[in-house]
Motif scaffolding. Sequence first.
Motif, mmCIF file in Angstrom:
data_model
loop_
_atom_site.group_PDB
_atom_site.id
_atom_site.type_symbol
_atom_site.label_atom_id
_atom_site.label_comp_id
_atom_site.label_asym_id
_atom_site.label_seq_id
_atom_site.Cartn_x
_atom_site.Cartn_y
_atom_site.Cartn_z
ATOM 1 N N ILE A 1 7.001 14.987 -35.866
ATOM 2 C CA ILE A 1 7.667 14.532 -34.640
ATOM 3 C C ILE A 1 7.053 13.248 -34.078
ATOM 4 N N LYS A 2 6.466 12.417 -34.941
ATOM 5 C CA LYS A 2 5.767 11.219 -34.434
ATOM 6 C C LYS A 2 6.698 10.278 -33.673
ATOM 7 N N GLU A 3 7.949 10.112 -34.110
ATOM 8 C CA GLU A 3 8.897 9.246 -33.396
ATOM 9 C C GLU A 3 9.286 9.856 -32.050
ATOM 10 N N GLU A 4 9.534 11.157 -32.026
ATOM 11 C CA GLU A 4 9.952 11.844 -30.806
ATOM 12 C C GLU A 4 8.853 11.829 -29.737
ATOM 13 N N LEU A 5 7.584 11.854 -30.167
ATOM 14 C CA LEU A 5 6.471 11.861 -29.212
ATOM 15 C C LEU A 5 6.446 10.609 -28.348
ATOM 16 N N LEU A 6 7.029 9.519 -28.829
ATOM 17 C CA LEU A 6 7.072 8.286 -28.047
ATOM 18 C C LEU A 6 7.981 8.409 -26.820
ATOM 19 N N TYR A 7 8.809 9.442 -26.784
ATOM 20 C CA TYR A 7 9.735 9.652 -25.662
ATOM 21 C C TYR A 7 9.359 10.851 -24.803
ATOM 22 N N LEU A 8 8.343 11.611 -25.210
ATOM 23 C CA LEU A 8 8.017 12.869 -24.535
ATOM 24 C C LEU A 8 6.926 12.713 -23.484
ATOM 25 N N VAL B 1 6.859 1.800 -16.928
ATOM 26 C CA VAL B 1 6.344 0.624 -17.634
ATOM 27 C C VAL B 1 4.846 0.540 -17.371
ATOM 28 N N GLN B 2 4.069 0.588 -18.438
ATOM 29 C CA GLN B 2 2.617 0.535 -18.300
ATOM 30 C C GLN B 2 2.100 -0.901 -18.406
ATOM 31 N N ASP B 3 2.748 -1.701 -19.268
ATOM 32 C CA ASP B 3 2.286 -3.075 -19.450
ATOM 33 C C ASP B 3 3.456 -3.959 -19.885
ATOM 34 N N THR B 4 3.559 -5.127 -19.272
ATOM 35 C CA THR B 4 4.556 -6.127 -19.648
ATOM 36 C C THR B 4 4.122 -7.469 -19.058
ATOM 37 N N PRO B 5 4.503 -8.582 -19.663
ATOM 38 C CA PRO B 5 4.167 -9.873 -19.076
ATOM 39 C C PRO B 5 4.777 -9.993 -17.675
ATOM 40 N N PRO B 6 4.207 -10.845 -16.814
ATOM 41 C CA PRO B 6 4.732 -10.995 -15.449
ATOM 42 C C PRO B 6 6.203 -11.394 -15.454
ATOM 43 N N SER B 7 6.912 -10.975 -14.399
ATOM 44 C CA SER B 7 8.329 -11.316 -14.312
ATOM 45 C C SER B 7 8.488 -12.804 -14.013
ATOM 46 N N ILE B 8 9.632 -13.315 -14.371
ATOM 47 C CA ILE B 8 9.923 -14.737 -14.207
ATOM 48 C C ILE B 8 10.823 -14.897 -12.993
ATOM 49 N N GLY C 1 14.736 -11.496 -22.503
ATOM 50 C CA GLY C 1 13.942 -10.285 -22.387
ATOM 51 C C GLY C 1 12.500 -10.489 -22.808
ATOM 52 N N LYS C 2 11.731 -9.414 -22.657
ATOM 53 C CA LYS C 2 10.311 -9.424 -22.990
ATOM 54 C C LYS C 2 9.908 -8.020 -23.400
ATOM 55 N N PRO C 3 8.820 -7.884 -24.177
ATOM 56 C CA PRO C 3 8.381 -6.544 -24.570
ATOM 57 C C PRO C 3 7.685 -5.827 -23.418
ATOM 58 N N ALA C 4 7.875 -4.523 -23.348
ATOM 59 C CA ALA C 4 7.200 -3.706 -22.345
ATOM 60 C C ALA C 4 6.686 -2.443 -23.028
ATOM 61 N N THR C 5 5.441 -2.085 -22.721
ATOM 62 C CA THR C 5 4.848 -0.870 -23.267
ATOM 63 C C THR C 5 4.979 0.241 -22.236
ATOM 64 N N MET C 6 5.562 1.356 -22.651
ATOM 65 C CA MET C 6 5.770 2.496 -21.754
ATOM 66 C C MET C 6 4.509 3.352 -21.703
ATOM 67 N N GLU C 7 4.491 4.316 -20.791
ATOM 68 C CA GLU C 7 3.346 5.200 -20.617
ATOM 69 C C GLU C 7 3.075 6.070 -21.842
ATOM 70 N N THR C 8 4.055 6.224 -22.723
ATOM 71 C CA THR C 8 3.888 7.030 -23.929
ATOM 72 C C THR C 8 3.454 6.196 -25.135
ATOM 73 N N GLY C 9 3.426 4.863 -24.976
ATOM 74 C CA GLY C 9 3.075 3.980 -26.084
ATOM 75 C C GLY C 9 4.290 3.318 -26.720
ATOM 76 N N LEU C 10 5.487 3.741 -26.344
ATOM 77 C CA LEU C 10 6.716 3.143 -26.854
ATOM 78 C C LEU C 10 6.840 1.706 -26.362
ATOM 79 N N VAL C 11 7.217 0.790 -27.266
ATOM 80 C CA VAL C 11 7.441 -0.606 -26.885
ATOM 81 C C VAL C 11 8.937 -0.877 -26.925
ATOM 82 N N VAL C 12 9.465 -1.368 -25.795
ATOM 83 C CA VAL C 12 10.894 -1.622 -25.638
ATOM 84 C C VAL C 12 11.084 -3.034 -25.102
ATOM 85 N N ASN C 13 12.138 -3.709 -25.552
ATOM 86 C CA ASN C 13 12.470 -5.017 -25.003
ATOM 87 C C ASN C 13 13.240 -4.797 -23.688
ATOM 88 N N VAL C 14 12.739 -5.413 -22.605
ATOM 89 C CA VAL C 14 13.338 -5.229 -21.284
ATOM 90 C C VAL C 14 13.723 -6.582 -20.700
#
Length: 186
Positions: free
Chosen positions: A98-105, A133-140, A149-162
Amino acid sequence: MIAISDLRSGMTFEKDGKLIKVLEASHHKPGKGNTVMRLKLRDVRSGSTTETTMRPEEKVKKAHIDSKEVQYLYLQDDMGVFMDLDTYEQYEIPTSIIKEELLYLLDNMEVKIQFYGDEVIGVTLPGTVVLRVQDTPPSIKGATVSGSGKPATMETGLVVNVPDFIEVDELIEISTQEGTYMKRAK
């Protein structure tokens, strides 16, 4: 038995003693010759993925998969621990499955686990999840929704373009099917 041409993404079947989940399925008509099915498959038990082609008229045995509502509790060693909300029975699923699913749990999130007989084989996520959102470059300043968009790291470690206007500590809704940003959460 089910024909290969009837297989769709998400279906599970048995072949050569293995339990196989269809990740992608498409018809392909080469310039010469007969139509074939292009399949991307994952061995449910080992987690390995393969891409193959099969004749549409071939048949495989469809696996009967049951599911049960559970609550995700925590990670312990290399196991995800889940609890049945009715019986309080706990199930442990290896993180390799379940390694992929853990990124959403998140802890205490309600999901469904899948069974093949008595064997726990996976987790079914809801269509969307809300993560911080745990980490992302400053907003413009003056950024719009249509920006690149820009990459953002979620609290679970998932990286999403936001979008560029999203900042650290904001809650956002993410599609679990596509792994993409949908909107700000309320």
